[in-house]
Design an enzyme around this catalytic site. Structure first.
Site, PDB file in Angstrom:
ATOM      1  N   HIS A  55       0.871  -1.275   0.059  1.00  0.00           N
ATOM      2  CA  HIS A  55      -0.057  -0.071   0.036  1.00  0.00           C
ATOM      3  C   HIS A  55       0.931   1.179  -0.013  1.00  0.00           C
ATOM      4  O   HIS A  55       2.101   0.920   0.058  1.00  0.00           O
ATOM      5  CB  HIS A  55      -1.040   0.073   1.313  1.00  0.00           C
ATOM      6  CG  HIS A  55      -0.170   0.267   2.626  1.00  0.00           C
ATOM      7  ND1 HIS A  55       0.373  -0.612   3.073  1.00  0.00           N
ATOM      8  CD2 HIS A  55      -0.268   1.153   3.439  1.00  0.00           C
ATOM      9  CE1 HIS A  55       0.743  -0.547   4.176  1.00  0.00           C
ATOM     10  NE2 HIS A  55       0.241   0.757   4.654  1.00  0.00           N
ATOM     11  N   HIS A  57       1.391   4.061   1.897  1.00  0.00           N
ATOM     12  CA  HIS A  57       2.054   4.643   2.834  1.00  0.00           C
ATOM     13  C   HIS A  57       3.665   4.944   2.825  1.00  0.00           C
ATOM     14  O   HIS A  57       4.292   3.916   2.590  1.00  0.00           O
ATOM     15  CB  HIS A  57       1.749   4.095   4.341  1.00  0.00           C
ATOM     16  CG  HIS A  57       0.435   4.342   4.758  1.00  0.00           C
ATOM     17  ND1 HIS A  57      -0.440   3.712   5.702  1.00  0.00           N
ATOM     18  CD2 HIS A  57      -0.741   5.190   4.065  1.00  0.00           C
ATOM     19  CE1 HIS A  57      -1.769   4.197   5.722  1.00  0.00           C
ATOM     20  NE2 HIS A  57      -1.865   5.171   4.901  1.00  0.00           N
ATOM     21  N   ASP A  59       6.164   4.789   4.762  1.00  0.00           N
ATOM     22  CA  ASP A  59       6.890   3.838   5.672  1.00  0.00           C
ATOM     23  C   ASP A  59       7.071   2.438   5.006  1.00  0.00           C
ATOM     24  O   ASP A  59       7.660   1.432   5.336  1.00  0.00           O
ATOM     25  CB  ASP A  59       6.386   3.754   7.068  1.00  0.00           C
ATOM     26  CG  ASP A  59       5.169   3.258   7.206  1.00  0.00           C
ATOM     27  OD1 ASP A  59       4.164   3.306   6.436  1.00  0.00           O
ATOM     28  OD2 ASP A  59       5.042   2.438   8.254  1.00  0.00           O
ATOM     29  N   HIS A  60       6.362   2.181   3.901  1.00  0.00           N
ATOM     30  CA  HIS A  60       6.079   0.945   3.098  1.00  0.00           C
ATOM     31  C   HIS A  60       6.943   1.254   1.760  1.00  0.00           C
ATOM     32  O   HIS A  60       7.155   0.223   0.927  1.00  0.00           O
ATOM     33  CB  HIS A  60       4.971   0.560   2.842  1.00  0.00           C
ATOM     34  CG  HIS A  60       4.388   0.021   4.404  1.00  0.00           C
ATOM     35  ND1 HIS A  60       4.229  -1.329   4.613  1.00  0.00           N
ATOM     36  CD2 HIS A  60       3.968   0.799   5.098  1.00  0.00           C
ATOM     37  CE1 HIS A  60       3.811  -1.422   5.745  1.00  0.00           C
ATOM     38  NE2 HIS A  60       3.406  -0.067   6.344  1.00  0.00           N
ATOM     39  N   HIS A 113      -7.206  -0.309   5.590  1.00  0.00           N
ATOM     40  CA  HIS A 113      -6.293   0.315   6.029  1.00  0.00           C
ATOM     41  C   HIS A 113      -6.095   1.404   4.966  1.00  0.00           C
ATOM     42  O   HIS A 113      -6.068   2.657   5.685  1.00  0.00           O
ATOM     43  CB  HIS A 113      -5.171  -0.557   6.250  1.00  0.00           C
ATOM     44  CG  HIS A 113      -3.903   0.395   6.798  1.00  0.00           C
ATOM     45  ND1 HIS A 113      -3.644   0.768   8.043  1.00  0.00           N
ATOM     46  CD2 HIS A 113      -2.684   0.423   6.187  1.00  0.00           C
ATOM     47  CE1 HIS A 113      -2.501   1.560   8.190  1.00  0.00           C
ATOM     48  NE2 HIS A 113      -2.040   1.254   7.032  1.00  0.00           N
ATOM     49  N   ASP A 130       0.063  -3.886   6.305  1.00  0.00           N
ATOM     50  CA  ASP A 130      -0.652  -3.262   7.545  1.00  0.00           C
ATOM     51  C   ASP A 130      -2.199  -3.809   7.624  1.00  0.00           C
ATOM     52  O   ASP A 130      -3.019  -2.892   8.016  1.00  0.00           O
ATOM     53  CB  ASP A 130      -0.583  -1.856   7.304  1.00  0.00           C
ATOM     54  CG  ASP A 130       0.790  -1.303   7.940  1.00  0.00           C
ATOM     55  OD1 ASP A 130       1.769  -2.070   8.011  1.00  0.00           O
ATOM     56  OD2 ASP A 130       1.076  -0.002   7.699  1.00  0.00           O
ATOM     57  N   HIS A 168       4.885  -4.836  10.932  1.00  0.00           N
ATOM     58  CA  HIS A 168       5.201  -3.981  12.066  1.00  0.00           C
ATOM     59  C   HIS A 168       5.372  -4.849  13.379  1.00  0.00           C
ATOM     60  O   HIS A 168       4.670  -5.727  13.352  1.00  0.00           O
ATOM     61  CB  HIS A 168       4.158  -2.985  12.619  1.00  0.00           C
ATOM     62  CG  HIS A 168       4.138  -1.689  11.581  1.00  0.00           C
ATOM     63  ND1 HIS A 168       4.884  -0.424  11.774  1.00  0.00           N
ATOM     64  CD2 HIS A 168       3.439  -1.537  10.427  1.00  0.00           C
ATOM     65  CE1 HIS A 168       4.482   0.512  10.674  1.00  0.00           C
ATOM     66  NE2 HIS A 168       3.825  -0.035   9.851  1.00  0.00           N
TER      67      HIS A 168
HETATM   68 ZN    ZN Z   1       0.252   1.774   6.445  1.00  0.00          ZN
END
Ligand code: ZN
Length: 258
Positions: A55, A57, A59-60, A113, A130, A168
């Site tokens: 996805h 985001h 941090d990915h 999410h 996530d 995570h």
């Molecule tokens: Zn995420």
């Protein structure tokens, strides 16, 4: 023989590396930060053959630019999300052939999410980003509780032995909340103690087995009487088992300090 190993990035993200014994060509999932990923791969003299993104985001995806510049791999990611660096958009039902691992993965859209979030499924494992966490689930940022509940149910329908690779290290906080929802669940108490012991020595608590999630993760147990009763007591009203219970438990977790 397939091997998975995590590269820790940021405070609590894991970038998963999938490797076939005897091959230097690896698959990397959700490289949120390039420097630790490139360092780990180059230290082992490996080559990133393919990148999978779940996805949008940051941090990915934050490391995609540098990873592509270094290795120029094909980058698979959700067709429904605009992500710079993704050149192989995938949608529900697509199949991703990973010749370097001699496997193929099925793409499942699991919105909630984020709206375009995808998971990559194999008979023995699932790369879930996530969506499903060990002992918990992702926050519902873009979709509805109904969508997220349906997405989690879809993952829950995989074979119970499926290994769940999430992105995570949230397990201890998740299980502390789960134990608040279901204080009488003995398997949950045992799992929390094991996770706390693992973290005390710096070990990762992931992957997990779907069977353990089904037994202890409240977000997969929204039709179990004990979870329904706890959600009803928290909400102060009667609830329909399933998505409505999920929405109450998800909001409850959002406000919970572990
Ligand atoms: Zn995420």
């Amino acid at each position: 023989m397939l091997r998975f190993w995590p590269i820790p990035v940021f405070a609590d993200n894991y970038v998963w590396v999938l490797e076939r014994e005897g091959s230097r060509r690896v698959v990397v999932v959700d490289p949120g930060d390039a420097a630790p990923v490139l360092a780990a791969v180059e230290r082992r003299k490996l080559e990133i053959a393919t990148v999978l993104v779940t996805h949008h985001h940051h941090d990915h995806t934050g490391g995609l630019g540098e990873v592509v510049r270094r290795f120029a791999p094909p980058v698979y990611g959700p067709a429904r999300e605009a992500i710079a660096g993704v050149d192989r958009p995938v949608a529900d039902g697509d199949r991703v052939e990973l010749d370097e691992l001699e496997i193929a993965l099925d793409v499942a859209e699991v919105p909630g999410h984020t709206l375009g979030h995808v998971a990559y499924l194999a008979p023995a494992f699932a790369l879930v980003g996530d969506t499903l966490f060990a002992g918990g689930c992702g926050r519902v940022f873009e979709g509805s509780f109904e969508q997220m509940h349906a997405s989690l149910q879809r993952l829950a329908d995989q074979p119970p032995a499926t290994e769940i690779y999430c992105a995570h290290e949230y397990t201890v906080a998740n299980l502390r909340f789960a134990a608040t929802v279901e204080p009488g669940n003995r398997a949950l108490g045992q799992r929390l103690a094991a996770a706390e012991a693992a973290r005390a020595t710096g070990q990762a608590t992931v992957p997990s087995h779907l069977a353990d999630e089904l037994a202890t993760n409240p977000f997969l147990r929204c039709a179990v009487p004990a979870v329904v009763a706890a959600a009803e007591a928290h909400a102060g009203r009667s609830l329909d088992p399933g998505a409505e219970v999920f929405g109450v438990v998800r909001r409850w977790k959002d406000g919970f300090a572990a």
